[in-house]
Design an enzyme around this catalytic site. Structure first.
Site, PDB file in Angstrom:
ATOM      1  N   CYS A   1       0.795  -1.200   0.086  1.00 40.70           N
ATOM      2  CA  CYS A   1       0.238  -0.180   0.298  1.00 40.70           C
ATOM      3  C   CYS A   1       0.733   1.089   0.519  1.00 40.70           C
ATOM      4  O   CYS A   1       0.647   2.072  -0.983  1.00 40.70           O
ATOM      5  CB  CYS A   1      -1.003  -0.288   0.893  1.00 40.70           C
ATOM      6  SG  CYS A   1      -2.117  -1.823   1.277  1.00 40.70           S
ATOM      7  N   THR A   2       1.731   1.205   0.528  1.00 38.75           N
ATOM      8  CA  THR A   2       2.927   2.427   0.750  1.00 38.75           C
ATOM      9  C   THR A   2       2.897   2.796  -0.567  1.00 38.75           C
ATOM     10  O   THR A   2       3.357   3.446  -1.526  1.00 38.75           O
ATOM     11  CB  THR A   2       4.270   1.961   1.624  1.00 38.75           C
ATOM     12  OG1 THR A   2       3.523   1.955   3.269  1.00 38.75           O
ATOM     13  CG2 THR A   2       5.312   3.120   1.768  1.00 38.75           C
TER      14      THR A   2
END
Length: 355
Positions: free
Chosen positions: A85-86
């Site tokens: 997700c980062t």
């Protein structure tokens, strides 16, 4: 063939019907391809729909800058130790046109731009109750629903993605290692990152409206509030798959959580669940790990739940994990809205004093 889906078999786009098909159609039209990480939630259609509705209404549409909201999501993901997700949100920041902000968000660095520095500090602080950054949110009251909704959606999605997916299978190593590879990958999401669909359409896929009294005041009557209230309701319902003692133990442990990452080993979970009947512990452990340390869920944890008498199919597993994930997200909501509310009250007093 390797698959990123660790414990469940999601509904593929070509096989989707009903609510799942409706969500996939919106995802493909307004965001990215439907065949992506959100698909992991499809065994529980009501959870998938509410998650998408909140993501769409807070992060994808609205008046606040898309690059800034994606940067907040990337910084929250970094704090939550969700590498996929980062990187995914940082790529969308790049796609929206801000390469420097993208690199700062993914690496936890402080941008030179003071506003961007304040946004990333606020996003990182959403795991730190009492952090001064929470008392000075770097956005105006009319933008609060979008930024708060983005942060809360990310906290929930991080936990579900980390619980259900093998992030190494999702994330090419070159993207982590090379800025050149990240620039190239960003070209594939530029169109998605610059879309600005009309607000409100995400609510059409919800299984049911948000229950009365569940729409938060911080949302200011926007579609973000309806989507968040619906997500809290359907995800919290996953707790009904646990016994009463297990459900209470999870909620009590999350209520005592200080935002930190639990120490290695099983002791904290074991202590928290010591009074839970043995037959209920596997489900309680899954929910508690999803809340506080989803990256520590193992094949053995899922197998113990499936075979221990309280287990079920993919939909039930998704709902149990969603119960833990929303419990933690609601705890974060308490911290960040207290800070935002205090700042809004201060601004209101200042305006009255000036008048």
């Amino acid at each position: 063939m390797p698959t990123p889906y660790r414990f469940t078999t999601p509904v593929r786009p070509r096989a989707a019907t009903g609510r799942v098909a409706a969500v996939y159609a919106q995802v493909e039209r307004d965001f990215l391809l439907a065949d992506g990480p959100l698909m992991s939630l499809s065994p529980a259609p009501e959870v998938l729909a509410a998650t998408w509705a909140l993501l769409r209404e807070a992060e994808i549409v609205g008046a606040a800058g898309r690059a800034e909201k994606e940067a907040v999501a990337s910084a929250v993901s970094l704090a939550n130790r969700c590498p996929f997700c980062t990187e995914a949100h940082a790529l969308l920041v790049r796609g929206a046109g801000d390469h420097g902000l993208a690199e700062a968000a993914r690496a936890g660095r402080t941008p030179e731009d003071l506003r961007h520095a304040a946004l990333l500090a606020w996003a990182a602080a959403t795991r730190s109750p009492g952090d001064p950054a929470l008392a000075a949110p770097p956005f105006t009251a009319d933008r609060a629903p979008e930024f708060l909704g983005t942060a809360l959606a990310t906290h929930f999605i991080n936990r579900m993605v980390t619980s259900l997916l093998d992030e190494d299978e999702l994330l090419p190593g070159a993207v982590r290692r090379s800025a050149t590879a990240r620039r190239a990958a960003a070209l594939t999401v530029t169109r998605a990152a610059r879309r600005s669909p009309e607000p409100g359409a995400g609510l059409a896929v919800l299984a049911a409206p948000a229950p009365a009294g569940s729409v938060p005041a911080w949302a200011g009557g926007s579609p973000v509030g309806e989507a968040y209230g619906a997500l809290r309701a359907v995800a919290a319902a996953g707790g009904e798959l646990l016994g009463a003692a297990a459900r209470a133990a999870v909620l009590e442990a999350v209520a005592a959580w200080d935002g930190g990452h639990p120490p290695l080993g099983g002791a904290p979970a074991a202590v928290a669940l010591a009074d839970v009947p043995p037959a209920e512990r596997p489900g309680a452990r899954l929910a508690l790990l999803a809340a506080l340390a989803p990256y520590r869920i193992t094949d053995a944890d899922v197998a113990a739940w499936r075979t221990g008498g309280g287990g079920g199919g993919d939909g039930e597993l998704t709902r149990v994990l969603a119960f833990g994930a929303i419990a933690a997200t609601a705890r974060v909501e308490e911290w960040i809205t207290a800070g935002a509310g205090s700042a809004a009250a201060d601004r209101g007093r200042g305006r009255r004093a000036d008048s």
